[in-house]
Design a protein around this motif. Structure first.
Motif, PDB file in Angstrom:
ATOM      1  N   ASP A 116       5.063  -4.636   6.291  1.00  0.00           N
ATOM      2  CA  ASP A 116       4.856  -5.966   5.734  1.00  0.00           C
ATOM      3  C   ASP A 116       3.629  -5.954   4.836  1.00  0.00           C
ATOM      4  N   ASP A 117       3.312  -7.095   4.253  1.00  0.00           N
ATOM      5  CA  ASP A 117       2.251  -7.127   3.248  1.00  0.00           C
ATOM      6  C   ASP A 117       0.865  -7.407   3.828  1.00  0.00           C
ATOM      7  N   ARG A 147      -1.908  -4.165  -2.023  1.00  0.00           N
ATOM      8  CA  ARG A 147      -0.473  -3.869  -2.044  1.00  0.00           C
ATOM      9  C   ARG A 147      -0.218  -2.386  -2.331  1.00  0.00           C
ATOM     10  N   LYS A 150      -0.973  -0.303   0.781  1.00  0.00           N
ATOM     11  CA  LYS A 150       0.093  -0.418   1.778  1.00  0.00           C
ATOM     12  C   LYS A 150       1.316   0.388   1.346  1.00  0.00           C
ATOM     13  N   GLU A 208      10.028  -2.963  -3.301  1.00  0.00           N
ATOM     14  CA  GLU A 208       9.390  -4.105  -2.674  1.00  0.00           C
ATOM     15  C   GLU A 208      10.370  -5.269  -2.673  1.00  0.00           C
ATOM     16  N   LYS A 211       8.077  -9.987   1.255  1.00  0.00           N
ATOM     17  CA  LYS A 211       6.748  -9.553   1.713  1.00  0.00           C
ATOM     18  C   LYS A 211       6.759  -8.143   2.290  1.00  0.00           C
ATOM     19  N   TYR A 212       7.782  -7.370   1.957  1.00  0.00           N
ATOM     20  CA  TYR A 212       7.913  -6.024   2.518  1.00  0.00           C
ATOM     21  C   TYR A 212       7.880  -4.956   1.434  1.00  0.00           C
TER      22      TYR A 212
END
Length: 222
Positions: A116-117, A147, A150, A208, A211-212
């Motif tokens: 998730d973000d 981002r 992640k 993307e 929110k993933y």
């Protein structure tokens, strides 16, 4: 999460010859088969729900490649034990669980990761990123850095999952240095790991959605 878009993204990464399964890791309705229940006996309820969701998604994915929906036990190292001739990977976050499987003639091994973000804590950045990756991230506008970090974390997780069935090796994040181009990546080894010499790479893709971030790595060589 839009499953149709996720399916398309995963097929863009792995090709059309994969089975894809979805499950809710918060649900209590995902059943375990006996061999799986034995592995889950000592798990706390939350972990058991996640484990059951992964196995439910795996059986759905197996059916898509015309394989019987069998039990997916857990090895001593906690890795899923796939049926003979099948490779696969299971991943989950708090709100989603995904599985991808394939017959071994298409891929030697695959790895899948969803994140998730929620940003990684800043003190974790130098743990996840090599010095070169950290310098690259620091050149980005501040609003894009969390981002990107992640994403790099997710890519390395996917590559680790793909290489583990091949090498049996456990390693840290600095063992891989990732190079991104459009929605593809190459993760290069910074040291020798099993059959992989320093400088060799494993490739894959990412996308993307909402929110993933979802990453997939594949190994084709025998």
């Amino acid at each position: 999460m839009n499953q149709k878009r996720v399916r398309q993204g995963l097929q863009d990464i792995f090709g059309p010859h994969v089975g894809i399964g979805f499950a809710d890791p918060a649900s209590e309705n995902n059943e375990l088969l006996q061999a799986e229940r034995d592995a889950a006996m000592s798990m706390v309820p939350k972990r058991m729900r996640e484990f059951a969701a992964g196995r439910a998604a795996a059986r759905d994915a197996l059916q898509e490649i015309k394989h019987a929906p069998v039990a997916i036990p857990r090895a001593q190292d906690r890795a899923p034990v796939w049926p003979a001739g099948v490779v696969g990977s299971i991943t989950h976050c708090h709100t989603a669980c995904l599985t991808v499987v394939s017959h071994i003639e298409h891929w030697r091994s695959i790895g899948l990761d969803i994140e998730d973000d929620a940003p990684l804590h800043r003190e974790a950045w130098p743990i996840v990123l090599t010095e070169a990756e950290l310098r690259s991230v620091q050149k980005l506008p501040r609003w894009r850095r969390a981002r990107r970090i992640k994403l790099l974390f997710s890519v390395k997780e996917a590559v680790y999952k793909a290489q583990y069935p091949v090498t049996g090796e456990i390693f840290d994040f600095h063992t891989l240095e990732t190079h991104l181009e459009n929605n593809r990546f190459l993760a290069s080894f910074t040291r020798d790991v099993g059959r992989y010499q320093k400088g060799m790479s494993i490739g894959g893709g990412f996308f993307e959605i909402d929110k993933y971030v979802i990453s997939g790595a594949q190994i084709v060589d025998r």
